[in-house]
Write an enzyme that holds these catalytic residues in place. Structure first.
Site, PDB file in Angstrom:
ATOM      1  N   LYS A  53       0.834  -1.213   0.000  1.00 16.71           N
ATOM      2  CA  LYS A  53       0.000   0.000   0.000  1.00 16.71           C
ATOM      3  C   LYS A  53       0.868   1.262   0.000  1.00 16.71           C
ATOM      4  CE  LYS A  53      -4.003  -1.925   0.048  1.00 16.71           C
ATOM      5  NZ  LYS A  53      -4.878  -1.910  -1.088  1.00 16.71           N
ATOM      6  N   LYS A  74      -2.890 -11.351  -9.042  1.00 22.80           N
ATOM      7  CA  LYS A  74      -4.216 -11.898  -8.732  1.00 22.80           C
ATOM      8  C   LYS A  74      -5.349 -11.055  -9.337  1.00 22.80           C
ATOM      9  CE  LYS A  74      -5.629  -9.550  -4.607  1.00 22.80           C
ATOM     10  NZ  LYS A  74      -6.626  -9.601  -3.588  1.00 22.80           N
ATOM     11  N   LYS A  97     -10.341  -6.204  -7.390  1.00 20.81           N
ATOM     12  CA  LYS A  97     -11.264  -5.118  -7.745  1.00 20.81           C
ATOM     13  C   LYS A  97     -10.506  -3.894  -8.193  1.00 20.81           C
ATOM     14  CE  LYS A  97     -14.314  -6.275  -3.932  1.00 20.81           C
ATOM     15  NZ  LYS A  97     -13.642  -6.249  -2.629  1.00 20.81           N
TER      16      LYS A  97
HETATM   17  P1  ADP Z   1     -10.054  -7.363  -3.599  1.00 18.99           P
HETATM   18  O1  ADP Z   1      -8.684  -7.938  -3.380  1.00 18.99           O
HETATM   19  O2  ADP Z   1     -10.579  -7.624  -4.947  1.00 18.99           O
HETATM   20  O3  ADP Z   1     -10.166  -5.908  -3.182  1.00 18.99           O
HETATM   21  P2  ADP Z   1     -11.039  -8.113  -1.021  1.00 18.99           P
HETATM   22  O4  ADP Z   1      -9.709  -7.648  -0.531  1.00 18.99           O
HETATM   23  O5  ADP Z   1     -12.222  -7.414  -0.494  1.00 18.99           O
HETATM   24  O6  ADP Z   1     -11.024  -8.107  -2.613  1.00 18.99           O
HETATM   25  O7  ADP Z   1     -11.155  -9.680  -0.757  1.00 18.99           O
HETATM   26  C1  ADP Z   1     -12.234 -10.329  -0.159  1.00 18.99           C
HETATM   27  C2  ADP Z   1     -11.973 -11.813  -0.081  1.00 18.99           C
HETATM   28  O8  ADP Z   1     -11.776 -12.341  -1.405  1.00 18.99           O
HETATM   29  C3  ADP Z   1     -10.719 -12.181   0.714  1.00 18.99           C
HETATM   30  O9  ADP Z   1     -10.984 -13.388   1.422  1.00 18.99           O
HETATM   31  C4  ADP Z   1      -9.683 -12.434  -0.330  1.00 18.99           C
HETATM   32  O10 ADP Z   1      -8.702 -13.354   0.091  1.00 18.99           O
HETATM   33  C5  ADP Z   1     -10.533 -13.037  -1.454  1.00 18.99           C
HETATM   34  N1  ADP Z   1      -9.914 -12.755  -2.754  1.00 18.99           N
HETATM   35  C6  ADP Z   1      -9.825 -11.559  -3.376  1.00 18.99           C
HETATM   36  N2  ADP Z   1      -9.194 -11.675  -4.563  1.00 18.99           N
HETATM   37  C7  ADP Z   1      -8.878 -13.010  -4.688  1.00 18.99           C
HETATM   38  C8  ADP Z   1      -8.225 -13.780  -5.701  1.00 18.99           C
HETATM   39  N3  ADP Z   1      -7.819 -13.222  -6.818  1.00 18.99           N
HETATM   40  N4  ADP Z   1      -8.067 -15.106  -5.484  1.00 18.99           N
HETATM   41  C9  ADP Z   1      -8.532 -15.691  -4.347  1.00 18.99           C
HETATM   42  N5  ADP Z   1      -9.155 -15.026  -3.362  1.00 18.99           N
HETATM   43  C10 ADP Z   1      -9.331 -13.702  -3.517  1.00 18.99           C
END
Ligand code: ADP
Ligand code: TRP
Length: 355
Positions: free
Chosen positions: A136, A219, A222
């Protein structure tokens, strides 16, 4: 009621007692997703898919992590809209407010109190070493706020407030879970208590899942670049366009050669949404150098469309139903308060707050 059935059927209070006994012994589960945008396939396969199964087998608390999303300073309109969207998407995917406790993090300010208390024993050095914090700092050098630094403490508070043992999350959250165990154990040791269990990251498969994005590396997320993520609410044509634009190369020239990251990512996505025979067909084509990435992407897009279409239809329906959304959240708030108050009572006593 005839005589026979009266003898074998337990009374309502007995049933209630049995249900409470079983409930108390079930592992508690906590997980949250930040309301920072629509849910994508990474969220679904990394987290939500496990939530859906776990809600029937455990005492589950699932929440929308709106406090956490404040680190990036959303405006009130966006925050409100995103919370509503994620809630509708949770429900549309099959989370059932009668089976689990579904709530909004800021509806449970007890979390903020536990966060404050845990912060007193969280050291700046260990927080600065967290990989997500370092990422971050690199991504948003002009907004390195204290909330970002203490993000893992707030996450620990979310989990420990319900004394959870299992946390269904994707692989990217492993380090946060390790920090949660550190903070919980430290509290137990300092205050000579055994209030907090040691929560573990949980996935029904053998390993924690990392769903790759479509831009060739890293990965699905969002907030990654445009076209990286397939959202559950994407229309079929949008999915087709995104997948057809995914990064590839000119194809293998030597049989059985290792796959470059972008190609491996397409295979990983395929193994998530397609049938095993489909994956096998393209694996063989890759290994004998006859693969046509255009065909592979077309198939991948169609399989994604088949998976997301029923969900996206349900999302539209659920998003429009304000009373359903409000009802779900008010049931959840009450159940979450009950559990959090029990934990805070123990914590406050251990610290020495009560007379
Ligand atoms: P993002 O990373 O898209 O902002 P979040 O941080 O809100 O999403 O993640 C919410 C949940 O989704 C967490 O448990 C996170 O580990 C899982 N998650 C998010 N992106 C992935 C991914 N690409 N593969 C597996 N799990 C994911
Ligand atoms: N940190 C998680 C993420 O970025 C979201 C989250 C907040 C969470 N609190 C949690 C996940 C508690 C599991 C348990 O994805």
């Amino acid at each position: 009621m005839n005589h026979k059935s009266r003898i074998i059927s337990p009374s309502r209070p007995t049933l209630h007692f049995i249900a409470r006994f079983i409930f108390a012994r079930m592992d508690r589960v906590v997980s949250g997703i930040r309301p920072t945008g629509r849910l994508h396939l990474g969220n679904y396969f990394g987290a939500l898919k496990n939530f859906l199964q776990m809600q029937h087998e455990h005492q589950c608390f699932f929440f929308i992590a709106d406090y956490h999303s404040l680190t990036t300073h959303p405006n009130p309109q966006n925050l409100k809209g995103n919370v509503r969207t994620v809630l509708a998407e949770y429900l549309a995917c099959g989370l059932d407010p009668d089976q689990c406790t579904l709530y909004i993090q800021s509806d449970l300010p007890q979390t903020a109190e536990l966060y404050l208390l845990l912060n007193m024993h969280a050291y700046v050095g260990e927080l600065e070493r967290s990989t997500t914090f370092k990422d971050k700092v690199r991504q948003q050098p002009d907004n390195v706020n204290a909330g970002l630094l203490t993000y893992p403490v707030l996450m620990a508070a979310d989990i420990l407030i319900h004394r959870a043992a299992k946390v269904p999350v994707g692989k990217d959250q492993e380090q946060h879970l390790e920090m949660t165990r550190t903070f919980g154990n430290r509290f137990n040791r300092i205050y000579k208590s055994d209030i907090f269990p040691e929560p573990v990251a949980f996935n029904f498969g053998k390993q924690l899942v990392k769903v790759p994005g479509l831009d060739g590396s890293g990965k699905m997320g969002k907030s990654e670049g445009e076209g990286n993520a397939i959202f559950l609410s994407d229309a079929p044509d949008v999915i087709r366009k995104k997948v057809m634009r995914a990064v590839t190369d000119s194809g293998p020239t030597v049989s059985n050669s290792p796959k470059p990251e972008a190609i491996q990512n397409l295979f990983t996505l395929m193994s998530i949404v397609s049938k095993p025979e489909t994956v096998k067909y393209f694996e063989e084509a890759y290994n004998n150098c006859s693969i046509r990435y255009g065909d592979m992407k077309k198939q991948l897009a169609e399989d994604m469309v088949v998976f997301t279409t029923p969900i996206s239809e349900k999302i539209k329906e659920t998003e429009a139903d304000t009373s359903l959304l409000q009802k779900a959240i008010s049931i959840g708030k009450e159940k979450a308060h009950q559990s959090a108050n029990e934990t805070l009572k123990l914590v406050r006593t251990a610290i020495g707050f009560s007379v």
